[in-house]
Enzyme design. Structure first.
Site, PDB file in Angstrom:
ATOM      1  N   TYR A 154       0.841  -1.206   0.000  1.00  0.00           N
ATOM      2  CA  TYR A 154       0.000   0.000   0.000  1.00  0.00           C
ATOM      3  C   TYR A 154       0.875   1.254   0.000  1.00  0.00           C
ATOM      4  O   TYR A 154       0.655   2.178  -0.795  1.00  0.00           O
ATOM      5  CB  TYR A 154      -0.911  -0.027   1.226  1.00  0.00           C
TER       6      TYR A 154
HETATM    7  N1  LIG Z   1      -9.976   5.209   4.341  1.00  0.00           N
HETATM    8  C1  LIG Z   1      -8.754   5.675   4.600  1.00  0.00           C
HETATM    9  O1  LIG Z   1      -8.315   5.699   5.754  1.00  0.00           O
HETATM   10  C2  LIG Z   1      -7.880   6.171   3.496  1.00  0.00           C
HETATM   11  C3  LIG Z   1      -6.733   6.897   3.812  1.00  0.00           C
HETATM   12  C4  LIG Z   1      -5.897   7.348   2.803  1.00  0.00           C
HETATM   13  C5  LIG Z   1      -6.225   7.085   1.494  1.00  0.00           C
HETATM   14  N2  LIG Z   1      -7.345   6.381   1.196  1.00  0.00           N
HETATM   15  C6  LIG Z   1      -7.616   6.092  -0.215  1.00  0.00           C
HETATM   16  O2  LIG Z   1      -8.901   6.594  -0.566  1.00  0.00           O
HETATM   17  C7  LIG Z   1      -9.442   5.786  -1.603  1.00  0.00           C
HETATM   18  C8  LIG Z   1     -10.842   5.337  -1.218  1.00  0.00           C
HETATM   19  O3  LIG Z   1     -10.754   4.576  -0.030  1.00  0.00           O
HETATM   20  P1  LIG Z   1     -12.030   4.230   0.868  1.00  0.00           P
HETATM   21  O4  LIG Z   1     -11.553   4.284   2.248  1.00  0.00           O
HETATM   22  O5  LIG Z   1     -13.185   5.047   0.451  1.00  0.00           O
HETATM   23  O6  LIG Z   1     -12.247   2.690   0.463  1.00  0.00           O
HETATM   24  P2  LIG Z   1     -13.583   1.809   0.380  1.00  0.00           P
HETATM   25  O7  LIG Z   1     -13.125   0.403   0.542  1.00  0.00           O
HETATM   26  O8  LIG Z   1     -14.650   2.341   1.279  1.00  0.00           O
HETATM   27  O9  LIG Z   1     -14.089   2.044  -1.126  1.00  0.00           O
HETATM   28  C9  LIG Z   1     -13.254   1.688  -2.211  1.00  0.00           C
HETATM   29  C10 LIG Z   1     -14.089   1.602  -3.475  1.00  0.00           C
HETATM   30  O10 LIG Z   1     -13.193   1.256  -4.557  1.00  0.00           O
HETATM   31  C11 LIG Z   1     -13.782   0.211  -5.316  1.00  0.00           C
HETATM   32  N3  LIG Z   1     -12.729  -0.583  -5.963  1.00  0.00           N
HETATM   33  C12 LIG Z   1     -11.794  -1.353  -5.354  1.00  0.00           C
HETATM   34  N4  LIG Z   1     -11.025  -1.946  -6.282  1.00  0.00           N
HETATM   35  C13 LIG Z   1     -11.491  -1.531  -7.479  1.00  0.00           C
HETATM   36  C14 LIG Z   1     -11.108  -1.789  -8.828  1.00  0.00           C
HETATM   37  N5  LIG Z   1     -10.112  -2.645  -9.127  1.00  0.00           N
HETATM   38  N6  LIG Z   1     -11.783  -1.182  -9.828  1.00  0.00           N
HETATM   39  C15 LIG Z   1     -12.811  -0.339  -9.549  1.00  0.00           C
HETATM   40  N7  LIG Z   1     -13.237  -0.081  -8.300  1.00  0.00           N
HETATM   41  C16 LIG Z   1     -12.568  -0.668  -7.286  1.00  0.00           C
HETATM   42  C17 LIG Z   1     -14.584  -0.601  -4.315  1.00  0.00           C
HETATM   43  O11 LIG Z   1     -15.588  -1.391  -4.947  1.00  0.00           O
HETATM   44  C18 LIG Z   1     -15.158   0.507  -3.421  1.00  0.00           C
HETATM   45  O12 LIG Z   1     -16.387   0.997  -3.919  1.00  0.00           O
HETATM   46  C19 LIG Z   1      -8.457   4.628  -1.811  1.00  0.00           C
HETATM   47  O13 LIG Z   1      -7.606   4.925  -2.883  1.00  0.00           O
HETATM   48  C20 LIG Z   1      -7.687   4.613  -0.511  1.00  0.00           C
HETATM   49  O14 LIG Z   1      -6.405   4.045  -0.642  1.00  0.00           O
HETATM   50  C21 LIG Z   1      -8.183   5.923   2.161  1.00  0.00           C
END
Ligand SMILES: NC(=O)c1ccc[n+]([C@@H]2O[C@H](COP(=O)([O-])OP(=O)(O)OC[C@H]3O[C@@H](n4cnc5c(N)ncnc54)[C@H](O)[C@@H]3O)[C@@H](O)[C@H]2O)c1
Length: 247
Positions: A154
């Protein structure tokens, strides 16, 4: 709430089915953008009341080059143009030290979090270059700056997203297309289900403000980056980290 006007503009949000991506898609649609959500698991959004806010919800796996190209064609057929691309789809992967990290999980995380961003940028940049304008926002993570222990894939993928953003931002700097990325600290979403509670507690303890970020705070940052108010920043990283990022 800061008011942005995205009327007449078409946006794609990957991974917009839930979590941060859904919040971003709602923020853009609420400010007048026509929004196409691309998600590999689109049915829950399609079946929910929230799905009605969007002009299109497509089943797209961002790791599949042909699927991404098809999604661009489908989006252009439905919305006519793509002015905004938010590369948000991502997975966390398991919590494990590097020497125990399974290769298959490494490949899955890199494919989704880094190659997926590359594939979507590559496909949509051509459309935006023809239009002579555009905004691309990639969702990285503070893990990509700091390197989180027990999250090697990650952290490496998100560091790659930061570097990809800088490369593409320079390549497009005179094209009318602005490319930036956001580095959030931890936000309470389903992404955390892949992590252990000890890992979550350890990362949260590193946030000087002493709390998690919110979807809304991240969506507001993305909206600003997609707006005309952001005009002299490209290839840059915008932290939403409660003070955690050290550079
Ligand atoms: N939640 C956190 O703490 C956090 C912190 C920093 C960065 N992020 C980043 O923010 C973004 C969103 O994270 P989140 O927390 O909302 O996650 P989440 O798991 O709630 O949602 C992720 C979404 O991405 C979709 N997805 C996953 N793989 C996919 C693919 N191959 N093709 C198309 N869609 C796909 C899933 O179906 C889901 O709807 C990510 O890139 C994550 O790395 C999240």
């Amino acid at each position: 709430m800061i008011h942005f006007d995205f009327s007449g503009r078409a946006a794609v949000v990957t991974g917009g089915g839930k979590g941060i991506g859904l919040g971003i898609a709602q923020r853009l649609a609420g400010a007048g953008a026509a929004v196409a959500v691309w998600d590999m698991d689109p049915d829950p959004l399609r079946d929910s009341a929230a799905g009605g806010a969007f002009d299109a919800i497509f089943a797209v796996d961002v790791t599949e080059p042909a699927g991404v190209e098809q999604a661009v064609r489908d989006t252009l057929a439905r919305l006519g143009r793509i002015d905004i691309l938010v590369n948000n789809a991502g997975v966390a992967g398991p919590t494990a030290p590097t020497w125990e990290y399974p290769l298959a999980e490494w490949d899955r995380v890199i494919a989704t979090d880094l190659t997926g961003v590359f594939l979507c940028c590559r496909a949509v940049a051509s459309v935006m270059r023809e239009q002579g304008s555009g905004r691309i926002v990639n969702i990285a993570s503070v893990a990509g700056k700091e390197g989180n222990a027990n999250a090697c894939a990650y952290s490496a993928a998100k560091a790659g997203v930061i570097a990809l953003t800088k490369s593409l931002g320079k390549e497009l700097a005179r094209s009318g297309i602005i490319v930036n990325c956001v580095a959030p600290a931890m936000v309470q979403t389903d992404l955390l289900q892949e992590m252990t509670s000890a890992y979550i507690a350890g990362v949260t303890a590193k946030i000087p403000m002493g709390r998690l970020g919110t979807v809304r705070e991240n969506a507001d940052m993305v909206a600003w980056l997609c707006s005309e108010a952001c005009s002299f920043s490209t290839g840059a990283v915008f932290d939403v980290s409660g003070g955690r990022a050290t550079y």
